[in-house]
Design a protein around this motif. Structure first.
Motif, mmCIF file in Angstrom:
data_model
loop_
_atom_site.group_PDB
_atom_site.id
_atom_site.type_symbol
_atom_site.label_atom_id
_atom_site.label_comp_id
_atom_site.label_asym_id
_atom_site.label_seq_id
_atom_site.Cartn_x
_atom_site.Cartn_y
_atom_site.Cartn_z
ATOM 1 N N SER A 35 27.064 26.432 31.329
ATOM 2 C CA SER A 35 27.569 26.324 29.948
ATOM 3 C C SER A 35 28.835 26.743 29.881
ATOM 4 O O SER A 35 29.343 27.738 30.440
ATOM 5 N N LEU A 36 29.686 25.776 29.114
ATOM 6 C CA LEU A 36 31.263 26.270 29.024
ATOM 7 C C LEU A 36 31.365 27.476 28.368
ATOM 8 O O LEU A 36 32.289 28.041 28.228
ATOM 9 N N ASN A 37 30.294 27.787 27.437
ATOM 10 C CA ASN A 37 30.459 29.066 26.636
ATOM 11 C C ASN A 37 30.017 30.322 27.395
ATOM 12 O O ASN A 37 30.324 31.324 26.921
ATOM 13 N N ALA A 38 29.302 30.261 28.509
ATOM 14 C CA ALA A 38 29.112 31.417 29.248
ATOM 15 C C ALA A 38 29.194 31.105 30.870
ATOM 16 O O ALA A 38 28.274 30.797 31.464
ATOM 17 N N LEU A 39 30.489 31.280 31.375
ATOM 18 C CA LEU A 39 30.624 30.824 32.688
ATOM 19 C C LEU A 39 30.889 32.264 33.381
ATOM 20 O O LEU A 39 31.560 33.035 33.007
ATOM 21 N N ASN A 40 30.109 32.525 34.485
ATOM 22 C CA ASN A 40 30.064 33.910 35.140
ATOM 23 C C ASN A 40 31.363 33.660 36.096
ATOM 24 O O ASN A 40 31.566 32.696 36.982
ATOM 25 N N GLU A 41 32.067 34.472 35.891
ATOM 26 C CA GLU A 41 33.367 34.512 36.620
ATOM 27 C C GLU A 41 33.161 34.463 38.052
ATOM 28 O O GLU A 41 33.724 33.726 38.941
ATOM 29 N N THR A 85 33.019 29.291 43.591
ATOM 30 C CA THR A 85 32.774 27.741 43.649
ATOM 31 C C THR A 85 34.179 27.291 43.995
ATOM 32 O O THR A 85 34.409 26.353 44.827
ATOM 33 N N LEU A 86 35.030 27.590 43.204
ATOM 34 C CA LEU A 86 36.284 26.813 43.330
ATOM 35 C C LEU A 86 37.060 27.338 44.467
ATOM 36 O O LEU A 86 37.801 26.712 45.160
ATOM 37 N N GLU A 87 37.068 28.585 45.038
ATOM 38 C CA GLU A 87 37.425 29.002 46.439
ATOM 39 C C GLU A 87 36.776 28.030 47.513
ATOM 40 O O GLU A 87 37.437 27.489 48.559
ATOM 41 N N SER A 88 35.442 27.612 47.243
ATOM 42 C CA SER A 88 34.832 26.885 48.499
ATOM 43 C C SER A 88 35.441 25.195 48.133
ATOM 44 O O SER A 88 35.224 24.652 49.136
ATOM 45 N N ASP A 89 36.010 25.109 47.108
ATOM 46 C CA ASP A 89 36.573 23.766 47.106
ATOM 47 C C ASP A 89 38.182 23.878 47.427
ATOM 48 O O ASP A 89 38.797 22.757 47.266
ATOM 49 N N GLY A 90 38.530 24.976 47.933
ATOM 50 C CA GLY A 90 39.909 24.843 48.206
ATOM 51 C C GLY A 90 40.948 25.540 47.629
ATOM 52 O O GLY A 90 42.012 25.509 47.901
ATOM 53 N N PHE A 91 40.304 26.222 46.403
ATOM 54 C CA PHE A 91 41.764 26.922 45.610
ATOM 55 C C PHE A 91 41.607 28.375 45.607
ATOM 56 O O PHE A 91 40.531 28.885 45.918
ATOM 57 N N PRO A 92 42.901 28.837 45.862
ATOM 58 C CA PRO A 92 42.919 30.515 45.845
ATOM 59 C C PRO A 92 42.322 30.987 44.777
ATOM 60 O O PRO A 92 42.147 30.742 43.733
ATOM 61 N N GLY A 93 41.652 32.046 44.894
ATOM 62 C CA GLY A 93 40.822 32.965 44.222
ATOM 63 C C GLY A 93 41.696 33.314 42.889
ATOM 64 O O GLY A 93 41.409 33.069 41.845
ATOM 65 N N VAL A 94 42.898 33.949 43.126
ATOM 66 C CA VAL A 94 43.850 34.298 42.274
ATOM 67 C C VAL A 94 44.070 32.987 41.244
ATOM 68 O O VAL A 94 44.180 33.218 40.006
ATOM 69 N N LEU A 95 44.208 31.728 41.524
ATOM 70 C CA LEU A 95 44.328 30.829 40.623
ATOM 71 C C LEU A 95 43.148 30.455 40.194
ATOM 72 O O LEU A 95 43.284 29.933 38.874
ATOM 73 N N ALA A 96 42.157 30.506 40.460
ATOM 74 C CA ALA A 96 40.784 29.989 39.951
ATOM 75 C C ALA A 96 40.627 31.288 38.697
ATOM 76 O O ALA A 96 40.290 30.891 37.577
ATOM 77 N N ARG A 97 40.936 32.650 39.085
ATOM 78 C CA ARG A 97 40.628 33.309 37.899
ATOM 79 C C ARG A 97 41.984 33.010 36.789
ATOM 80 O O ARG A 97 41.638 33.425 35.788
ATOM 81 N N HIS A 98 43.142 32.775 37.024
ATOM 82 C CA HIS A 98 44.105 32.320 36.376
ATOM 83 C C HIS A 98 43.749 31.158 35.514
ATOM 84 O O HIS A 98 43.925 31.182 34.254
ATOM 85 N N CYS A 99 42.992 30.550 36.084
ATOM 86 C CA CYS A 99 42.555 29.022 35.415
ATOM 87 C C CYS A 99 41.530 29.520 33.956
ATOM 88 O O CYS A 99 41.774 29.248 32.876
ATOM 89 N N GLN A 151 52.575 36.335 29.394
ATOM 90 C CA GLN A 151 51.424 35.775 29.125
ATOM 91 C C GLN A 151 51.575 34.217 28.234
ATOM 92 O O GLN A 151 50.802 33.360 28.504
ATOM 93 N N ALA A 152 52.535 34.278 27.276
ATOM 94 C CA ALA A 152 52.785 33.115 26.538
ATOM 95 C C ALA A 152 53.218 31.908 27.301
ATOM 96 O O ALA A 152 52.775 30.804 27.035
ATOM 97 N N LEU A 153 53.923 32.343 28.402
ATOM 98 C CA LEU A 153 54.254 31.085 29.548
ATOM 99 C C LEU A 153 53.039 30.923 30.274
ATOM 100 O O LEU A 153 53.358 30.094 31.318
ATOM 101 N N SER A 154 51.873 31.576 30.358
ATOM 102 C CA SER A 154 50.847 31.326 31.297
ATOM 103 C C SER A 154 51.179 31.617 32.600
ATOM 104 O O SER A 154 50.981 30.861 33.451
ATOM 105 N N ALA A 155 52.234 32.550 32.663
ATOM 106 C CA ALA A 155 52.419 33.162 34.409
ATOM 107 C C ALA A 155 51.575 33.949 34.800
ATOM 108 O O ALA A 155 50.637 34.764 34.185
ATOM 109 N N VAL A 156 51.517 34.161 36.036
ATOM 110 C CA VAL A 156 50.305 34.629 36.756
ATOM 111 C C VAL A 156 51.040 35.331 37.979
ATOM 112 O O VAL A 156 52.181 34.972 38.514
ATOM 113 N N GLU A 157 50.639 36.735 38.509
ATOM 114 C CA GLU A 157 51.262 37.437 39.598
ATOM 115 C C GLU A 157 50.448 36.951 40.801
ATOM 116 O O GLU A 157 49.120 37.050 41.046
ATOM 117 N N ILE A 158 51.134 36.165 41.841
ATOM 118 C CA ILE A 158 50.717 35.875 43.014
ATOM 119 C C ILE A 158 51.506 36.458 44.105
ATOM 120 O O ILE A 158 52.653 36.450 44.128
#
Lengths: 395, 137
Positions: free
Chosen positions: A223-229, A235-249, A187-194
């Motif tokens: 609102s940056l204080n209330a982003l619906n996952e 939206t990010l998926e439709s921009d071409g990013f994999p869902g797992v990385l959108a969630r990681h972000c 977690q400290a390294l911001s690693a993600v399981e892909i």
């Protein structure tokens, strides 16, 4: 009950010698060196973990083994003794259960015997230790996730594509840390399981996906204080990013606001977002402080206020004449063992004031050593006058 | 590499092993080196209800006591399981736990003639630092 039955043998006999009686201590019929029998001394509080099979030894053949409970790591040390320690197993112990000697010891008449199976010359001791996580960083840095990989798509799981990739089992087999410490290290390294492998994500990829998230939030008036996952991810998926990385972000730059509702809500973390942009600016090398602060304020999303204390442990300040310059120097890039850490710090700068040094050592944790202890061990403290700031230099 | 620590006994029912610890080395006479099994080492005697013991080995007598270990010890046995691919899988099996030892930390006393069991009453009053305070009271 206390006194052993006539003819009883083993550790029980040793434990319950009736007052006024005696027993014979003898070599066990199967006496031998038994190099496969080890004694391990441990804290009473660790005993339940051992008895319930929650501990494991970890390490490569060229490393000193460590013992890991679910949450902690212990170095193992062999402590020898010049005394003779005679080890007596219980009588009914399956392995050393000798056939009762029939008639050949008849003359000894049912004598109570404590049989010695082995003479031991020492035992293992446990010393609480810091997890050895530096290897984790270098493993995961072998093949960070980047743009190219996504273009290729999900490659077949063949040997070649697996080089430089590590799944959980690979990690626990190689990293000398407890499961819990390994998880917080990831977690400290911001690693993600892909796709089953633990990965670091290339910095410019993260920059791009965060940039896209912020752009979307402006476009869609989020609102940056209330982003619906769900909304952010689709939206990010439709921009071409994999869902797992959108969630990681969201994980890397935000915190969950509510845990219970279906469809989580996230809040972007001001500090983490600001640090991200500070690092992006400093990728180009050192900057004059004023210019850096201007650039930084422009880059962060509206509503966020970058202040200089956020980049503690990320940048070093230098005075050049009347000007103040800053340059990147991230605590995350430094080794986690104190000796190596201090050696690099003093190579970087022979003298440190406490306020500058503190961000670079506050994450060091050595069981049994306080931060004062660390400073005493690895630094020399000088104070030119009683009211001056102390200065730390190499010992 | 991971080595799991296994335990079949479960908490509470882990078998207790015993330890007799003494200074130096127990050395069988040369003629017995090849026939140690079942060889008598010495006689362990508990003269009174106290946890004090004597251990008579040959012509030597040791005096010691039963002491609880500051920390428990587990007895581990290295077990190798044949493993399909890469030869062997090693596990450590907990086979016992040790909580006490009978410790003889003094040098042995030579037995010239059979010593009579001395009464321990004489030793009791000798306590460190007790006499001055008695006086002042």
């Amino acid at each position: 009950m206390e006194s052993p039955q006539p003819g009883s043998r083993g550790a029980e006999a040793l434990k319950h010698i009736a007052p006024g009686s005696s027993i014979s201590v003898a070599y066990h019929p199967l006496f031998g060196p038994y190099d496969d029998l080890l004694l391990l001394e441990l804290d009473e509080k660790l005993l339940p973990d051992v008895l319930h099979e929650r501990v494991v030894l970890r390490g490569q053949p060229d490393e000193d083994a460590v013992l890991c409970t679910p949450s902690k790591t212990y170095a193992m040390k062999f402590v020898g003794t010049s005394n003779s320690v005679l080890l007596v197993p219980p009588a009914n112990h399956s392995e050393f259960c000798e056939n009762p000697q029939k008639n050949d010891s008849n003359n000894e008449e049912e004598k109570v015997v404590a049989p010695v199976i082995k003479v031991v010359f020492g035992n293992m001791e446990l010393i609480e230790a810091a997890p050895r996580l530096d290897k984790l960083k270098s493993f995961l840095s072998e093949k960070p996730y980047n743009f190219d990989e996504y273009d290729v798509g999900n490659v077949e799981d063949n040997q070649e594509s697996r080089i430089g990739l590590y799944n959980w089992n690979d990690l626990v087999g190689n990293i000398q840390a407890s499961d819990e410490e390994l998880r917080s290290g990831l977690q400290a390294l911001s690693a993600v399981e892909i796709n089953g492998y633990w990965r670091l994500v290339d910095g410019s990829y993260m920059d791009m996906i965060l940039g896209m998230l912020l752009k979307n939030s402006v476009l869609n008036d989020w609102s940056l204080n209330a982003l619906n996952e769900d909304e952010v991810v689709s939206t990010l998926e439709s921009d071409g990013f994999p869902g797992v990385l959108a969630r990681h972000c969201l994980n890397v730059y935000g915190t969950k606001v509510n845990e219970s509702m279906p469809g989580y809500v996230w809040k972007l973390d001001e500090k983490r977002v600001c640090i991200h942009f500070a690092k992006e600016i400093l990728k180009g090398g050192k900057r004059k402080l004023e210019r850096f602060m201007d650039e930084w304020r422009q880059k962060v999303p509206d509503g966020m206020q970058p202040t200089f204390d956020l980049v503690e442990g990320e940048v070093l300040t230098e005075r050049v004449g009347v000007e103040t310059w800053i340059r990147p120097f991230s605590v995350a890039s430094l080794p986690s063992t104190p000796a190596d850490r201090f050696s690099i710090l003093f190579r970087e700068r022979p003298k440190w004031e406490w306020k500058d040094l503190q961000p670079y050592i506050r994450d060091l944790k050595v069981p049994g050593l306080s931060s004062e202890g660390l400073l005493l061990k690895y630094t020399r403290r000088t104070q030119p006058s009683p009211d001056a700031e102390p200065v730390f230099s190499a010992r | 590499m991971e080595i799991r620590v296994r335990c079949n006994c479960g908490e509470g029912s882990c078998e207790e092993w015993g330890i007799v610890e003494l200074q130096g080395v127990v050395e069988p006479q040369p003629g017995f080196h090849d026939s140690l099994p079942n060889l008598h080492i010495g006689t362990l005697c508990r003269p009174s209800s106290q946890e004090l013991y004597t251990f008579t080995v040959g012509y030597h007598e040791l005096t010691g006591s039963k002491v609880p270990l500051k920390k428990p010890m587990v007895v581990l046995k290295k077990v190798k399981h044949p493993d399909g691919e890469s030869g062997c899988k090693v596990e450590l099996q907990v086979v016992g736990v040790i909580r006490h030892k009978i410790l003889f930390k003094n040098r042995p006393k030579a037995l010239i003639s059979k010593p009579q069991i001395t009464s321990r009453e004489r030793q009791k009053p000798i306590m460190l630092g007790s006499s001055p305070s008695n006086q002042s009271a």
